[in-house]
Design a protein around this motif. Structure first.
Motif, PDB file in Angstrom:
ATOM      1  N   ASN A 260       5.303 -33.726  55.389  1.00 38.01           N
ATOM      2  CA  ASN A 260       5.855 -34.760  54.509  1.00 38.01           C
ATOM      3  C   ASN A 260       6.855 -34.168  53.534  1.00 38.01           C
ATOM      4  O   ASN A 260       7.916 -34.753  53.268  1.00 38.01           O
ATOM      5  CB  ASN A 260       4.726 -35.443  53.734  1.00 38.01           C
ATOM      6  CG  ASN A 260       4.021 -36.512  54.547  1.00 38.01           C
ATOM      7  OD1 ASN A 260       4.453 -36.838  55.643  1.00 38.01           O
ATOM      8  ND2 ASN A 260       2.935 -37.047  54.029  1.00 38.01           N
ATOM      9  N   ALA A 261       6.503 -32.994  52.971  1.00 31.16           N
ATOM     10  CA  ALA A 261       7.402 -32.343  52.017  1.00 31.16           C
ATOM     11  C   ALA A 261       8.705 -31.944  52.697  1.00 31.16           C
ATOM     12  O   ALA A 261       9.798 -32.097  52.132  1.00 31.16           O
ATOM     13  CB  ALA A 261       6.721 -31.118  51.409  1.00 31.16           C
ATOM     14  N   ALA A 262       8.612 -31.416  53.927  1.00 32.72           N
ATOM     15  CA  ALA A 262       9.811 -31.007  54.663  1.00 32.72           C
ATOM     16  C   ALA A 262      10.709 -32.203  54.961  1.00 32.72           C
ATOM     17  O   ALA A 262      11.940 -32.110  54.862  1.00 32.72           O
ATOM     18  CB  ALA A 262       9.412 -30.302  55.964  1.00 32.72           C
ATOM     19  N   GLU A 263      10.100 -33.333  55.303  1.00 28.56           N
ATOM     20  CA  GLU A 263      10.894 -34.536  55.577  1.00 28.56           C
ATOM     21  C   GLU A 263      11.526 -35.069  54.295  1.00 28.56           C
ATOM     22  O   GLU A 263      12.640 -35.610  54.328  1.00 28.56           O
ATOM     23  CB  GLU A 263      10.006 -35.593  56.228  1.00 28.56           C
ATOM     24  CG  GLU A 263       9.591 -35.224  57.656  1.00 28.56           C
ATOM     25  CD  GLU A 263       8.577 -36.185  58.237  1.00 28.56           C
ATOM     26  OE1 GLU A 263       8.024 -37.013  57.468  1.00 28.56           O
ATOM     27  OE2 GLU A 263       8.311 -36.107  59.449  1.00 28.56           O
ATOM     28  N   ALA A 264      10.831 -34.910  53.165  1.00 26.88           N
ATOM     29  CA  ALA A 264      11.397 -35.353  51.885  1.00 26.88           C
ATOM     30  C   ALA A 264      12.585 -34.487  51.488  1.00 26.88           C
ATOM     31  O   ALA A 264      13.608 -34.990  51.000  1.00 26.88           O
ATOM     32  CB  ALA A 264      10.324 -35.311  50.799  1.00 26.88           C
ATOM     33  N   VAL A 265      12.462 -33.188  51.689  1.00 28.76           N
ATOM     34  CA  VAL A 265      13.551 -32.262  51.349  1.00 28.76           C
ATOM     35  C   VAL A 265      14.746 -32.475  52.260  1.00 28.76           C
ATOM     36  O   VAL A 265      15.904 -32.443  51.835  1.00 28.76           O
ATOM     37  CB  VAL A 265      13.043 -30.802  51.430  1.00 28.76           C
ATOM     38  CG1 VAL A 265      14.204 -29.831  51.375  1.00 28.76           C
ATOM     39  CG2 VAL A 265      12.056 -30.516  50.307  1.00 28.76           C
ATOM     40  N   GLY A 266      14.464 -32.694  53.547  1.00 28.13           N
ATOM     41  CA  GLY A 266      15.535 -32.949  54.508  1.00 28.13           C
ATOM     42  C   GLY A 266      16.492 -31.780  54.643  1.00 28.13           C
ATOM     43  O   GLY A 266      16.081 -30.624  54.694  1.00 28.13           O
ATOM     44  N   ASP A 267      17.776 -32.087  54.649  1.00 27.37           N
ATOM     45  CA  ASP A 267      18.805 -31.060  54.850  1.00 27.37           C
ATOM     46  C   ASP A 267      19.460 -30.604  53.558  1.00 27.37           C
ATOM     47  O   ASP A 267      20.500 -29.934  53.602  1.00 27.37           O
ATOM     48  CB  ASP A 267      19.893 -31.602  55.799  1.00 27.37           C
ATOM     49  CG  ASP A 267      19.348 -31.925  57.183  1.00 27.37           C
ATOM     50  OD1 ASP A 267      18.422 -31.210  57.615  1.00 27.37           O
ATOM     51  OD2 ASP A 267      19.827 -32.874  57.810  1.00 27.37           O
ATOM     52  N   GLN A 268      18.892 -30.962  52.399  1.00 28.00           N
ATOM     53  CA  GLN A 268      19.545 -30.550  51.156  1.00 28.00           C
ATOM     54  C   GLN A 268      19.564 -29.018  51.069  1.00 28.00           C
ATOM     55  O   GLN A 268      18.575 -28.351  51.373  1.00 28.00           O
ATOM     56  CB  GLN A 268      18.847 -31.165  49.947  1.00 28.00           C
ATOM     57  CG  GLN A 268      17.410 -30.728  49.702  1.00 28.00           C
ATOM     58  CD  GLN A 268      16.767 -31.501  48.555  1.00 28.00           C
ATOM     59  OE1 GLN A 268      16.759 -32.732  48.551  1.00 28.00           O
ATOM     60  NE2 GLN A 268      16.220 -30.788  47.579  1.00 28.00           N
ATOM     61  N   PRO A 269      20.693 -28.432  50.690  1.00 30.24           N
ATOM     62  CA  PRO A 269      20.868 -26.975  50.767  1.00 30.24           C
ATOM     63  C   PRO A 269      19.902 -26.178  49.897  1.00 30.24           C
ATOM     64  O   PRO A 269      19.566 -25.045  50.235  1.00 30.24           O
ATOM     65  CB  PRO A 269      22.321 -26.765  50.306  1.00 30.24           C
ATOM     66  CG  PRO A 269      22.688 -28.024  49.571  1.00 30.24           C
ATOM     67  CD  PRO A 269      21.900 -29.114  50.205  1.00 30.24           C
ATOM     68  N   ASP A 270      19.464 -26.736  48.779  1.00 29.64           N
ATOM     69  CA  ASP A 270      18.542 -26.012  47.897  1.00 29.64           C
ATOM     70  C   ASP A 270      17.104 -26.472  48.090  1.00 29.64           C
ATOM     71  O   ASP A 270      16.249 -26.244  47.228  1.00 29.64           O
ATOM     72  CB  ASP A 270      18.949 -26.175  46.436  1.00 29.64           C
ATOM     73  CG  ASP A 270      18.860 -27.634  45.979  1.00 29.64           C
ATOM     74  OD1 ASP A 270      18.849 -28.536  46.854  1.00 29.64           O
ATOM     75  OD2 ASP A 270      18.784 -27.877  44.759  1.00 29.64           O
TER      76      ASP A 270
END
Length: 382
Positions: A260-270
């Motif tokens: 879930n956390a990975a999907e929330a972060v997505g592709d944002q560079p930081d």
């Protein structure tokens, strides 16, 4: 002052510091100038600043503008009498959301103009109340899952079999439709299979586990797959006692939370996910039908810097069929709540922009000893 008196005073100050730091509520001393002259460890965590940093600033720097706390401090100075105030909202970008506290403010007789402020956070009690609601929702899904398994899966197998028979006799142009029937049937069966997990009430085998070995395994799985491009860092307490749990189920819980956390972060560079563990004594959960209280001192967190969960969704996040994903089933977090609840723990979410925390609180292994005294089955000292 003699040398022995100075030594006694030093010992007394050290003991007073130790006592205040052992209190599981934030405690601060505000001097006559409005500066934070002392803060215990819980206060440092509450304000997100060290005691040294707090001491350089006035209390008004750390609380919302116009907070009732400032008026209470002035009132106590004027009347020289303690005051209690309940359900004071200190929520702010600095302190975070849901900072609802009860306050005890008292004058310090030996230090004119100075007052002691004790904070009692209301959020944990409110979260535990919500957790009981989550468990009730999970029980309702349990009954639904049992019904679905019997009443839906059998007819679906017949529908799929009929579609496969039709596929051999229909024109080539129509075979895509029979394949669609098979695919959608398989999807429904998969959903029912996932719901059947909720109807499994068999006791699970639990042992004393090192939570860090579980988290390291989950991190390795995540880095090899869905989180290969996301930074995952750790902040572990190496002295943490074992948790009394089922390894496979904990792996499933933290895989869900990290995914879930990975999907929330997505592709944002930081984008970053942080895993933390800590010992938090003082959190206890009442056992229904008894006077026992289960201690939940082990805290495991999955933190991400994604956009956050919509505010109106947070109270219902662990309810079944609640999801923000386009194709999500809304069962992942409900399953997390069921597993952790089955282990006697609770799970909660605190979310704001750029900082979402999924916090799991669990009991330690019941045979773990503290200061030579064993723990009983409820997690309390014998």
């Amino acid at each position: 002052m003699s040398k022995s008196q100075a030594q006694d005073a030093t010992i007394g100050n050290a003991l007073a510091m130790a006592v205040l730091n052992s209190v599981q509520n934030p405690v601060i001393l505000v001097d006559a100038a409005g500066k934070v002259a002392f803060a215990n460890w819980e206060a440092e965590a509450f304000f997100g600043a060290s005691a040294a940093h707090l001491a350089k600033n006035r209390i008004s720097t750390f609380i919302p503008f116009g907070s009732p706390l400032l008026a209470l401090i002035d009132q106590v100075r004027e009347r020289k009498a303690p005051v209690n105030e309940y359900r004071v909202d200190l929520s702010s970008p600095r302190l975070g959301q849901d900072k609802l506290v009860d306050l005890y403010v008292a004058p310090v007789v030996s230090e004119p103009g100075s007052v002691v402020v004790v904070f009692q956070e209301r959020s944990m009690a409110d979260k535990i109340d919500r957790q009981l609601t989550h468990r009730a929702a999970a029980r309702s899904v349990t009954g639904l899952a049992s019904m679905l398994a019997h009443e839906i899966k059998n007819p679906l197998s017949g529908i799929r079999g009929a579609a496969q028979l039709l596929e051999s006799v229909v024109p080539d142009d129509d075979r895509a439709l029979t394949q669609l029937i098979c695919d959608e049937t398989d999807r429904i069966v998969s959903l029912v299979d996932r719901m059947e997990v909720f109807s499994d009430e068999r006791p699970v085998d639990r042992i004393a586990l090192n939570i860090h070995s579980v988290l390291d395994h989950v991190k390795a799985v995540a880095k090899a797959g869905f989180a290969r491009k996301i930074k995952i860092s750790e902040m572990y307490d190496p002295s943490l006692p074992p948790v009394f749990a089922n390894r496979d189920q904990l792996v499933q819980v933290f895989l869900n939370l990290i995914k879930n956390a990975a999907e929330a972060v997505g592709d944002q560079p930081d984008g970053e996910i942080m895993l933390t563990t800590a010992y938090r004594p003082g959190i206890k959960l009442s056992v229904a039908g008894t006077r026992d209280k289960i201690s939940l001192p082990l805290e495991f967190c999955v933190i991400d810097n994604g956009p956050g969960v919509p505010t109106d969704l947070v109270p219902h996040l662990f309810d079944p069929f609640i999801t923000t994903k386009t194709n999500g089933s809304g069962l992942g977090l409900a399953l997390v709540a069921k597993i952790i609840g089955g282990h006697g723990g609770i799970v909660e979410c605190d979310s704001q922009a750029r900082r979402t925390i999924f916090r799991v609180l669990m009991p330690m292994h019941k045979e773990e000893a503290i200061d030579g005294r064993a723990l009983n089955s409820t997690g309390n000292l014998k």
